[in-house]
Design a protein around this motif. Structure first.
Motif, PDB file in Angstrom:
ATOM      1  N   THR A  44      34.450  29.886  47.936  1.00 17.31           N
ATOM      2  CA  THR A  44      34.015  28.906  46.939  1.00 17.31           C
ATOM      3  C   THR A  44      35.163  28.527  46.018  1.00 17.31           C
ATOM      4  O   THR A  44      36.133  29.276  45.864  1.00 17.31           O
ATOM      5  CB  THR A  44      32.869  29.463  46.061  1.00 17.31           C
ATOM      6  N   GLY A  45      35.024  27.379  45.410  1.00 19.23           N
ATOM      7  CA  GLY A  45      35.925  26.915  44.357  1.00 19.23           C
ATOM      8  C   GLY A  45      37.388  27.167  44.604  1.00 19.23           C
ATOM      9  O   GLY A  45      37.901  26.987  45.711  1.00 19.23           O
ATOM     10  N   PRO A  46      38.056  27.612  43.551  1.00 18.71           N
ATOM     11  CA  PRO A  46      39.499  27.808  43.675  1.00 18.71           C
ATOM     12  C   PRO A  46      39.880  28.925  44.629  1.00 18.71           C
ATOM     13  O   PRO A  46      40.980  28.912  45.176  1.00 18.71           O
ATOM     14  CB  PRO A  46      39.954  28.130  42.245  1.00 18.71           C
ATOM     15  N   PHE A  47      38.987  29.867  44.871  1.00 19.48           N
ATOM     16  CA  PHE A  47      39.343  30.989  45.749  1.00 19.48           C
ATOM     17  C   PHE A  47      39.693  30.495  47.147  1.00 19.48           C
ATOM     18  O   PHE A  47      40.711  30.877  47.709  1.00 19.48           O
ATOM     19  CB  PHE A  47      38.202  32.007  45.810  1.00 19.48           C
ATOM     20  N   VAL A  48      38.840  29.657  47.711  1.00 18.44           N
ATOM     21  CA  VAL A  48      39.115  29.152  49.059  1.00 18.44           C
ATOM     22  C   VAL A  48      40.334  28.235  49.049  1.00 18.44           C
ATOM     23  O   VAL A  48      41.155  28.266  49.963  1.00 18.44           O
ATOM     24  CB  VAL A  48      37.873  28.470  49.688  1.00 18.44           C
ATOM     25  N   GLN A  49      40.467  27.428  48.008  1.00 18.08           N
ATOM     26  CA  GLN A  49      41.604  26.514  47.932  1.00 18.08           C
ATOM     27  C   GLN A  49      42.938  27.265  47.853  1.00 18.08           C
ATOM     28  O   GLN A  49      43.893  26.902  48.532  1.00 18.08           O
ATOM     29  CB  GLN A  49      41.479  25.603  46.714  1.00 18.08           C
TER      30      GLN A  49
END
Length: 150
Positions: A44-49
């Protein structure tokens, strides 16, 4: 975009999906909650990015390394040295929290675009390379900007 081989365009755009997913799960709380509960918070969110962003910078180092194999002599040494910069950047720049890391990854992708241009200018990348790389870089930077700016 007609010049870009269809498979390269489709696979390149597919490679943007984790960045877009991260932005969507950041912007839309219920989607982020669903993702966290279904497949885990890492997606999710910044973690995957941030995780995927570092992986792709390392992957692109490999692509540039492949281009470097087309030359010999002094230019080969320069090309090989330049090709490792994105992977090294990902290694040192991906820490510091989501906002700092997103800014660092944006800088990494913009720097990668300059390297892409140089390898293309040297005739090591295909003619259509910069059209694809500009498109993908713009999309990735927009997605990472969600974390950076919001």
């Amino acid at each position: 975009m007609k010049d870009i081989p269809r498979s390269a365009l489709i696979l390149g755009l597919a490679g943007v999906l984790p960045f877009a997913w991260g932005a969507l799960t950041y912007l839309h709380g219920p989607l982020g909650i669903w993702t966290t509960q279904t497949i885990g918070p890492r997606y999710t969110g910044p973690f995957v990015q941030l995780l995927y962003g570092a992986v792709i910078l390392a992957f692109m180092s490999g692509v540039l390394w492949g281009f470097a194999t087309k030359v010999e002599g002094r230019r080969a040494g320069v090309a090989y040295a330049l090709s490792v910069i994105p992977a090294l950047w990902a290694f040192v720049a991906a820490g510091g929290g989501p906002v700092v890391a997103s800014g660092n990854l944006i800088a990494g992708y913009l720097g990668l675009l300059l390297l892409d241009w140089q390898f293309w200018r040297w005739g090591l990348a295909p003619q259509w390379w910069m059209k694809l790389r500009v498109l993908l870089t713009v999309l990735v930077v927009l997605c990472l900007s969600v974390t950076l700016l919001l």
